[in-house]
Write a protein that holds these residues in place. Structure first.
Motif, PDB file in Angstrom:
ATOM      1  N   ILE A 162       0.960  -0.911   0.198  1.00 19.88           N
ATOM      2  CA  ILE A 162      -0.077   0.329  -0.219  1.00 19.88           C
ATOM      3  C   ILE A 162       0.532   1.333  -0.020  1.00 19.88           C
ATOM      4  O   ILE A 162       0.350   2.660  -1.118  1.00 19.88           O
ATOM      5  N   PRO A 163       1.639   1.339   1.124  1.00 14.86           N
ATOM      6  CA  PRO A 163       2.656   2.885   0.677  1.00 14.86           C
ATOM      7  C   PRO A 163       3.498   2.812  -0.275  1.00 14.86           C
ATOM      8  O   PRO A 163       4.190   3.776  -0.558  1.00 14.86           O
ATOM      9  N   ILE A 164       3.545   1.626  -1.135  1.00 12.63           N
ATOM     10  CA  ILE A 164       4.704   2.027  -2.882  1.00 12.63           C
ATOM     11  C   ILE A 164       3.355   2.332  -3.627  1.00 12.63           C
ATOM     12  O   ILE A 164       2.974   1.572  -4.261  1.00 12.63           O
ATOM     13  N   ASN A 165       3.706   3.494  -4.307  1.00 11.03           N
ATOM     14  CA  ASN A 165       2.958   3.826  -5.421  1.00 11.03           C
ATOM     15  C   ASN A 165       3.634   3.095  -7.008  1.00 11.03           C
ATOM     16  O   ASN A 165       4.322   4.046  -7.738  1.00 11.03           O
ATOM     17  N   ARG A 166       3.316   1.385  -6.937  1.00  7.87           N
ATOM     18  CA  ARG A 166       3.572   0.711  -8.130  1.00  7.87           C
ATOM     19  C   ARG A 166       2.565  -0.061  -8.036  1.00  7.87           C
ATOM     20  O   ARG A 166       1.831  -0.497  -7.886  1.00  7.87           O
ATOM     21  N   PRO A 167       2.802  -0.912  -9.283  1.00 11.33           N
ATOM     22  CA  PRO A 167       1.313  -1.568 -10.242  1.00 11.33           C
ATOM     23  C   PRO A 167       1.905  -2.839  -9.283  1.00 11.33           C
ATOM     24  O   PRO A 167       2.852  -3.124  -8.864  1.00 11.33           O
ATOM     25  N   ALA A 168       0.927  -3.347  -8.908  1.00 12.83           N
ATOM     26  CA  ALA A 168       0.243  -4.651  -8.496  1.00 12.83           C
ATOM     27  C   ALA A 168       1.475  -5.664  -9.329  1.00 12.83           C
ATOM     28  O   ALA A 168       1.505  -5.271 -10.966  1.00 12.83           O
ATOM     29  N   ILE A 169       1.376  -6.294  -8.496  1.00 15.73           N
ATOM     30  CA  ILE A 169       2.221  -7.653  -9.060  1.00 15.73           C
ATOM     31  C   ILE A 169       0.719  -8.919  -9.147  1.00 15.73           C
ATOM     32  O   ILE A 169       0.213  -9.485  -8.129  1.00 15.73           O
ATOM     33  N   ARG A 170       0.709  -9.528 -10.218  1.00 12.30           N
ATOM     34  CA  ARG A 170      -0.256 -10.741 -10.588  1.00 12.30           C
ATOM     35  C   ARG A 170       0.291 -11.873 -10.285  1.00 12.30           C
ATOM     36  O   ARG A 170       1.616 -12.578 -10.540  1.00 12.30           O
ATOM     37  N   LEU A 171      -0.248 -12.916  -9.929  1.00 15.58           N
ATOM     38  CA  LEU A 171       0.011 -13.821  -9.530  1.00 15.58           C
ATOM     39  C   LEU A 171       0.005 -14.623 -10.782  1.00 15.58           C
ATOM     40  O   LEU A 171      -0.174 -14.737 -11.277  1.00 15.58           O
ATOM     41  N   GLY A 172       1.153 -16.083  -9.869  1.00 17.53           N
ATOM     42  CA  GLY A 172       1.438 -17.311 -11.144  1.00 17.53           C
ATOM     43  C   GLY A 172      -0.299 -17.853 -11.164  1.00 17.53           C
ATOM     44  O   GLY A 172      -0.740 -18.457 -10.159  1.00 17.53           O
ATOM     45  N   GLY A 173      -0.425 -18.370 -12.643  1.00 23.31           N
ATOM     46  CA  GLY A 173      -1.550 -19.110 -12.437  1.00 23.31           C
ATOM     47  C   GLY A 173      -2.661 -18.217 -12.856  1.00 23.31           C
ATOM     48  O   GLY A 173      -3.936 -19.184 -13.354  1.00 23.31           O
ATOM     49  N   SER A 174      -2.824 -17.164 -12.543  1.00 23.12           N
ATOM     50  CA  SER A 174      -3.812 -16.101 -13.109  1.00 23.12           C
ATOM     51  C   SER A 174      -3.839 -16.089 -14.218  1.00 23.12           C
ATOM     52  O   SER A 174      -3.027 -16.333 -14.890  1.00 23.12           O
ATOM     53  N   PRO A 175      -5.164 -15.620 -15.225  1.00 21.79           N
ATOM     54  CA  PRO A 175      -6.602 -16.278 -14.618  1.00 21.79           C
ATOM     55  C   PRO A 175      -7.206 -17.477 -14.102  1.00 21.79           C
ATOM     56  O   PRO A 175      -6.362 -18.313 -14.444  1.00 21.79           O
ATOM     57  N   PHE A 176      -8.012 -17.526 -13.104  1.00 23.34           N
ATOM     58  CA  PHE A 176      -7.838 -18.618 -12.277  1.00 23.34           C
ATOM     59  C   PHE A 176      -9.449 -18.899 -12.460  1.00 23.34           C
ATOM     60  O   PHE A 176     -10.390 -17.949 -13.318  1.00 23.34           O
ATOM     61  N   GLU A 177     -10.357 -20.108 -12.566  1.00 27.33           N
ATOM     62  CA  GLU A 177     -11.526 -20.953 -12.899  1.00 27.33           C
ATOM     63  C   GLU A 177     -12.583 -19.877 -12.052  1.00 27.33           C
ATOM     64  O   GLU A 177     -13.748 -19.855 -12.886  1.00 27.33           O
ATOM     65  N   THR A 178     -12.787 -19.712 -10.659  1.00 28.29           N
ATOM     66  CA  THR A 178     -12.864 -18.996  -9.461  1.00 28.29           C
ATOM     67  C   THR A 178     -12.447 -18.165  -8.619  1.00 28.29           C
ATOM     68  O   THR A 178     -11.706 -18.291  -8.863  1.00 28.29           O
ATOM     69  N   VAL A 179     -13.374 -17.672  -8.119  1.00 28.77           N
ATOM     70  CA  VAL A 179     -13.228 -16.800  -7.436  1.00 28.77           C
ATOM     71  C   VAL A 179     -12.518 -17.648  -6.254  1.00 28.77           C
ATOM     72  O   VAL A 179     -11.790 -16.562  -5.643  1.00 28.77           O
ATOM     73  N   ARG A 180     -12.731 -18.410  -5.300  1.00 29.98           N
ATOM     74  CA  ARG A 180     -12.559 -19.539  -4.651  1.00 29.98           C
ATOM     75  C   ARG A 180     -11.067 -19.686  -4.934  1.00 29.98           C
ATOM     76  O   ARG A 180     -10.021 -19.357  -3.968  1.00 29.98           O
ATOM     77  N   ARG A 181     -10.445 -20.268  -6.380  1.00 21.05           N
ATOM     78  CA  ARG A 181      -9.247 -20.748  -6.746  1.00 21.05           C
ATOM     79  C   ARG A 181      -8.000 -19.044  -6.425  1.00 21.05           C
ATOM     80  O   ARG A 181      -7.421 -19.524  -6.017  1.00 21.05           O
ATOM     81  N   SER A 182      -9.027 -17.906  -7.084  1.00 20.32           N
ATOM     82  CA  SER A 182      -8.141 -17.279  -7.193  1.00 20.32           C
ATOM     83  C   SER A 182      -7.782 -16.778  -5.328  1.00 20.32           C
ATOM     84  O   SER A 182      -7.016 -16.093  -5.194  1.00 20.32           O
ATOM     85  N   ARG A 183      -9.044 -16.875  -4.767  1.00 19.10           N
ATOM     86  CA  ARG A 183      -8.582 -16.022  -3.259  1.00 19.10           C
ATOM     87  C   ARG A 183      -7.883 -17.159  -2.767  1.00 19.10           C
ATOM     88  O   ARG A 183      -6.569 -16.958  -1.477  1.00 19.10           O
TER      89      ARG A 183
END
Length: 76
Positions: free
Chosen positions: A52-73
């Motif tokens: 949060i305190p560093i203004n830079r782009p987010a890091i996308r998790l490996g394996g994304s995109p996931f089929e369900t919200v549960r898998r991404s959580r």
């Protein structure tokens, strides 16, 4: 760490975005599709995080995109 995700504002209802924060980090799950309203990309739920305190782009998790919200959580 048990994160509690909340939808991001009514103005972004079509975008299907959920966010949570914990210990100085922001976590986001979003839905992408190749067409239509919202974020464009391969169809599925994308999980990402950033400090949060560093203004830079987010890091996308490996394996994304996931089929369900549960898998991404579970990936966070």
């Amino acid at each position: 760490m048990a994160l509690r995700f909340s939808p991001v504002g009514a103005a972004t209802e079509e975008l299907k975005i959920w966010s949570a924060s914990e210990r100085g980090f922001s976590f986001v799950i979003s839905y992408e599709s190749p067409s239509g309203p919202g974020l464009h990309g391969q169809p599925g739920f994308v999980a990402s995080w950033r400090p949060i305190p560093i203004n830079r782009p987010a890091i996308r998790l490996g394996g994304s995109p996931f089929e369900t919200v549960r898998r991404s959580r579970e990936s966070l």
